[in-house]
Design a protein around this motif. Structure first.
Motif, PDB file in Angstrom:
ATOM      1  N   ILE A   1       0.857  -1.182   0.000  1.00 53.07           N
ATOM      2  CA  ILE A   1       0.000   0.000   0.000  1.00 53.07           C
ATOM      3  C   ILE A   1       0.892   1.230   0.000  1.00 53.07           C
ATOM      4  N   SER A   2       0.711   2.096  -0.985  1.00 47.06           N
ATOM      5  CA  SER A   2       1.522   3.316  -1.083  1.00 47.06           C
ATOM      6  C   SER A   2       0.622   4.539  -1.100  1.00 47.06           C
ATOM      7  N   ARG A   3       1.050   5.567  -0.372  1.00 49.29           N
ATOM      8  CA  ARG A   3       0.301   6.820  -0.332  1.00 49.29           C
ATOM      9  C   ARG A   3       1.284   7.997  -0.311  1.00 49.29           C
ATOM     10  N   THR A   4       0.887   9.076  -0.966  1.00 52.86           N
ATOM     11  CA  THR A   4       1.669  10.306  -0.934  1.00 52.86           C
ATOM     12  C   THR A   4       1.121  11.198   0.178  1.00 52.86           C
ATOM     13  N   VAL A   5       2.021  11.677   1.054  1.00 52.46           N
ATOM     14  CA  VAL A   5       1.592  12.491   2.188  1.00 52.46           C
ATOM     15  C   VAL A   5       2.415  13.779   2.239  1.00 52.46           C
ATOM     16  N   GLU A   6       1.816  14.808   2.819  1.00 55.71           N
ATOM     17  CA  GLU A   6       2.548  16.050   3.050  1.00 55.71           C
ATOM     18  C   GLU A   6       3.495  15.858   4.219  1.00 55.71           C
ATOM     19  N   ILE A   7       4.700  16.403   4.103  1.00 50.31           N
ATOM     20  CA  ILE A   7       5.706  16.210   5.145  1.00 50.31           C
ATOM     21  C   ILE A   7       5.728  17.348   6.155  1.00 50.31           C
ATOM     22  N   TYR A   8       4.795  18.278   6.015  1.00 50.77           N
ATOM     23  CA  TYR A   8       4.764  19.400   6.945  1.00 50.77           C
ATOM     24  C   TYR A   8       4.491  18.882   8.364  1.00 50.77           C
ATOM     25  N   GLY A   9       5.348  19.267   9.297  1.00 49.06           N
ATOM     26  CA  GLY A   9       5.185  18.860  10.688  1.00 49.06           C
ATOM     27  C   GLY A   9       5.667  17.471  10.987  1.00 49.06           C
ATOM     28  N   LEU A  10       6.315  16.807   9.998  1.00 52.64           N
ATOM     29  CA  LEU A  10       6.813  15.448  10.203  1.00 52.64           C
ATOM     30  C   LEU A  10       8.334  15.452  10.314  1.00 52.64           C
ATOM     31  N   PRO A  11       8.888  14.425  10.924  1.00 51.46           N
ATOM     32  CA  PRO A  11      10.356  14.307  10.958  1.00 51.46           C
ATOM     33  C   PRO A  11      10.894  14.114   9.547  1.00 51.46           C
ATOM     34  N   VAL A  12      12.189  14.211   9.390  1.00 50.14           N
ATOM     35  CA  VAL A  12      12.791  13.949   8.090  1.00 50.14           C
ATOM     36  C   VAL A  12      12.519  12.506   7.706  1.00 50.14           C
ATOM     37  N   SER A  13      12.656  12.183   6.425  1.00 51.39           N
ATOM     38  CA  SER A  13      12.242  10.883   5.894  1.00 51.39           C
ATOM     39  C   SER A  13      12.866   9.703   6.637  1.00 51.39           C
ATOM     40  N   GLU A  14      14.179   9.769   6.875  1.00 59.77           N
ATOM     41  CA  GLU A  14      14.864   8.656   7.523  1.00 59.77           C
ATOM     42  C   GLU A  14      14.321   8.412   8.935  1.00 59.77           C
ATOM     43  N   GLU A  15      14.095   9.490   9.660  1.00 58.57           N
ATOM     44  CA  GLU A  15      13.612   9.344  11.022  1.00 58.57           C
ATOM     45  C   GLU A  15      12.161   8.878  11.040  1.00 58.57           C
ATOM     46  N   LEU A  16      11.350   9.430  10.141  1.00 61.30           N
ATOM     47  CA  LEU A  16       9.952   9.011  10.064  1.00 61.30           C
ATOM     48  C   LEU A  16       9.860   7.527   9.704  1.00 61.30           C
ATOM     49  N   GLU A  17      10.686   7.079   8.785  1.00 60.24           N
ATOM     50  CA  GLU A  17      10.693   5.673   8.392  1.00 60.24           C
ATOM     51  C   GLU A  17      11.038   4.777   9.579  1.00 60.24           C
ATOM     52  N   LYS A  18      12.017   5.208  10.373  1.00 62.78           N
ATOM     53  CA  LYS A  18      12.418   4.433  11.546  1.00 62.78           C
ATOM     54  C   LYS A  18      11.280   4.365  12.557  1.00 62.78           C
ATOM     55  N   ILE A  19      10.635   5.482  12.789  1.00 59.83           N
ATOM     56  CA  ILE A  19       9.532   5.513  13.762  1.00 59.83           C
ATOM     57  C   ILE A  19       8.380   4.616  13.309  1.00 59.83           C
ATOM     58  N   LEU A  20       8.039   4.715  12.028  1.00 60.85           N
ATOM     59  CA  LEU A  20       6.939   3.907  11.502  1.00 60.85           C
ATOM     60  C   LEU A  20       7.260   2.415  11.569  1.00 60.85           C
ATOM     61  N   ASN A  21       8.493   2.057  11.247  1.00 61.72           N
ATOM     62  CA  ASN A  21       8.880   0.647  11.327  1.00 61.72           C
ATOM     63  C   ASN A  21       8.826   0.135  12.756  1.00 61.72           C
ATOM     64  N   ASN A  22       9.348   0.946  13.694  1.00 58.94           N
ATOM     65  CA  ASN A  22       9.319   0.536  15.107  1.00 58.94           C
ATOM     66  C   ASN A  22       7.884   0.359  15.604  1.00 58.94           C
ATOM     67  N   ALA A  23       7.003   1.179  15.096  1.00 57.37           N
ATOM     68  CA  ALA A  23       5.619   1.142  15.579  1.00 57.37           C
ATOM     69  C   ALA A  23       4.770   0.077  14.902  1.00 57.37           C
ATOM     70  N   LEU A  24       5.083  -0.263  13.636  1.00 66.33           N
ATOM     71  CA  LEU A  24       4.150  -1.071  12.851  1.00 66.33           C
ATOM     72  C   LEU A  24       4.630  -2.478  12.497  1.00 66.33           C
ATOM     73  N   VAL A  25       5.917  -2.678  12.310  1.00 66.31           N
ATOM     74  CA  VAL A  25       6.399  -3.983  11.847  1.00 66.31           C
ATOM     75  C   VAL A  25       6.018  -5.087  12.838  1.00 66.31           C
ATOM     76  N   GLY A  26       5.480  -6.159  12.276  1.00 70.97           N
ATOM     77  CA  GLY A  26       5.073  -7.292  13.104  1.00 70.97           C
ATOM     78  C   GLY A  26       3.634  -7.234  13.553  1.00 70.97           C
ATOM     79  N   LYS A  27       2.977  -6.112  13.329  1.00 75.65           N
ATOM     80  CA  LYS A  27       1.574  -5.973  13.742  1.00 75.65           C
ATOM     81  C   LYS A  27       0.642  -6.336  12.591  1.00 75.65           C
ATOM     82  N   SER A  28      -0.473  -6.959  12.916  1.00 75.29           N
ATOM     83  CA  SER A  28      -1.475  -7.295  11.905  1.00 75.29           C
ATOM     84  C   SER A  28      -2.348  -6.084  11.619  1.00 75.29           C
ATOM     85  N   PHE A  29      -2.995  -6.103  10.461  1.00 75.03           N
ATOM     86  CA  PHE A  29      -3.926  -5.017  10.140  1.00 75.03           C
ATOM     87  C   PHE A  29      -5.096  -5.021  11.104  1.00 75.03           C
ATOM     88  N   GLU A  30      -5.483  -6.176  11.594  1.00 74.21           N
ATOM     89  CA  GLU A  30      -6.559  -6.236  12.574  1.00 74.21           C
ATOM     90  C   GLU A  30      -6.186  -5.446  13.822  1.00 74.21           C
TER      91      GLU A  30
END
Length: 335
Positions: A159-188
């Motif tokens: 699933i790919s989506r384009t998002v505005e980066i205003y108010g978000l960390p830089v790409s590398e940091e945001l990617e790390k945060i999202l991976n730490n929060a989401l990897v291994g979790k089910s969609f349920e």
């Protein structure tokens, strides 16, 4: 199979169904004698047909006419087909021109293929979110104001989506945060998280984390079914207007599909139902074939095929068995 029927009576019933499907004309005892290998006299066959009629398997429009098979006869006939075939052997030539690489396209292509081969309406349910796990999240800068966030899953769905980066960390940091929060979790689990909006991340720069996550997962949550082939069933079966309207509503409305699916029985086995089974007079002339595809031993999603009642049951059984088994095998093996 009904224990009240003798083997000869089952064969007579089978012959009546096959002849009627082929000719679309009431079947006589002479028709049965001339189109089967049943060793019995015409009088014996007529007597057996009388019993089959009393049991509600066949119908006679008038006393001198032939018989028409009813829903119970079609169900017995389908069970006889299933019992007669070793599913590990192909008894008819099956189309093999299908590839399973991108699961984002797989369900659409497979539904289209089944619809074309069998000339009917196919409804594919997307995988159960309980068994779809996030394996990786990537964040790719697109412009100075936008980045592309992609969620990858254990099934190969992306699933790919384009998002505005205003108010978000830089790409590398945001990617790390999202991976730490989401990897291994089910969609349920993610859907449950979003419904409560209990954010565990303390970084103030990600106050819109929930909004991003909802944006990313919205399509997976919103689109639960793929429907292909409404025009096929209309062209082949030529149903009345009420039937067409009912089918069109079913195709267009996922809530109607959910309610409709609860009225049918789904399992890895292939089963057949008719309009009477689901208390629908509008759909009384249609047949509903149900099955599932699996991930190892877990039912991943449901498959519904709809066509005219008097159809090629043998071909439908073999095609559905081949393709859903193949789909389950590849998903379980590769993912």
């Amino acid at each position: 199979m009904n224990i009240r029927l003798q083997e000869r009576q089952k064969e007579i019933l089978k012959s009546i169904v096959e002849i009627y499907i082929k000719t679309n004309k009431p079947v006589s005892s002479e028709d049965v004698l001339n189109n089967s290998n049943i060793k019995a006299s015409s009088a014996t066959i007529r007597n057996d047909m009388q019993k089959l009629q009393k049991l509600g398997y066949i119908y006679q429009q008038h006393s001198s006419g032939g018989r028409i098979p009813l829903d119970p006869a079609l169900k017995i006939y389908f069970e006889m087909i299933k019992e007669a075939y070793d599913v590990k052997v192909n008894h008819i030539e099956l189309p093999k021109k299908y590839k399973f690489y991108d699961l984002n396209l797989l369900f659409q292509n497979l539904a289209l293929l089944i619809s074309q081969v069998l000339e009917g309406l196919v409804i594919f349910e997307y995988p159960n979110p309980k068994y779809v796990y996030i394996t990786r999240v990537t964040v790719t800068p697109l412009t100075e104001e936008n980045s592309v966030i992609t969620i990858l899953t254990n099934l190969g769905l992306a699933i790919s989506r384009t998002v505005e980066i205003y108010g978000l960390p830089v790409s590398e940091e945001l990617e790390k945060i999202l991976n730490n929060a989401l990897v291994g979790k089910s969609f349920e689990k993610i859907f449950s998280f979003l419904s409560t909006k209990q954010i565990e991340i303390e970084d103030l720069r990600i106050t819109n984390f929930v909004e991003i996550l909802e944006h990313l997962t919205d399509e997976f949550k919103r689109v639960r079914y793929i429907s292909v082939g409404l025009e096929k069933i209309i062209s082949k079966s030529q149903p009345d207007l009420d039937t067409i309207v009912t089918l069109a509503i079913l195709v267009e409305n996922d809530k109607i599909k959910e309610e409709f699916f609860t009225r049918l029985d789904f399992s890895p086995d292939i089963k057949v139902f008719f309009g009477k089974d689901i208390n629908s007079k509008t759909l009384k002339n249609l047949a509903f074939f149900t099955t599932t595809y699996i991930l190892n031993t877990n039912i991943l999603g449901k498959v519904l095929f709809i066509t005219e009642k008097y159809c090629n049951y043998e071909k439908i059984y073999l095609i559905l068995k081949e393709y859903t088994s193949r789909l389950s095998e590849i998903i379980s093996k590769n993912f």
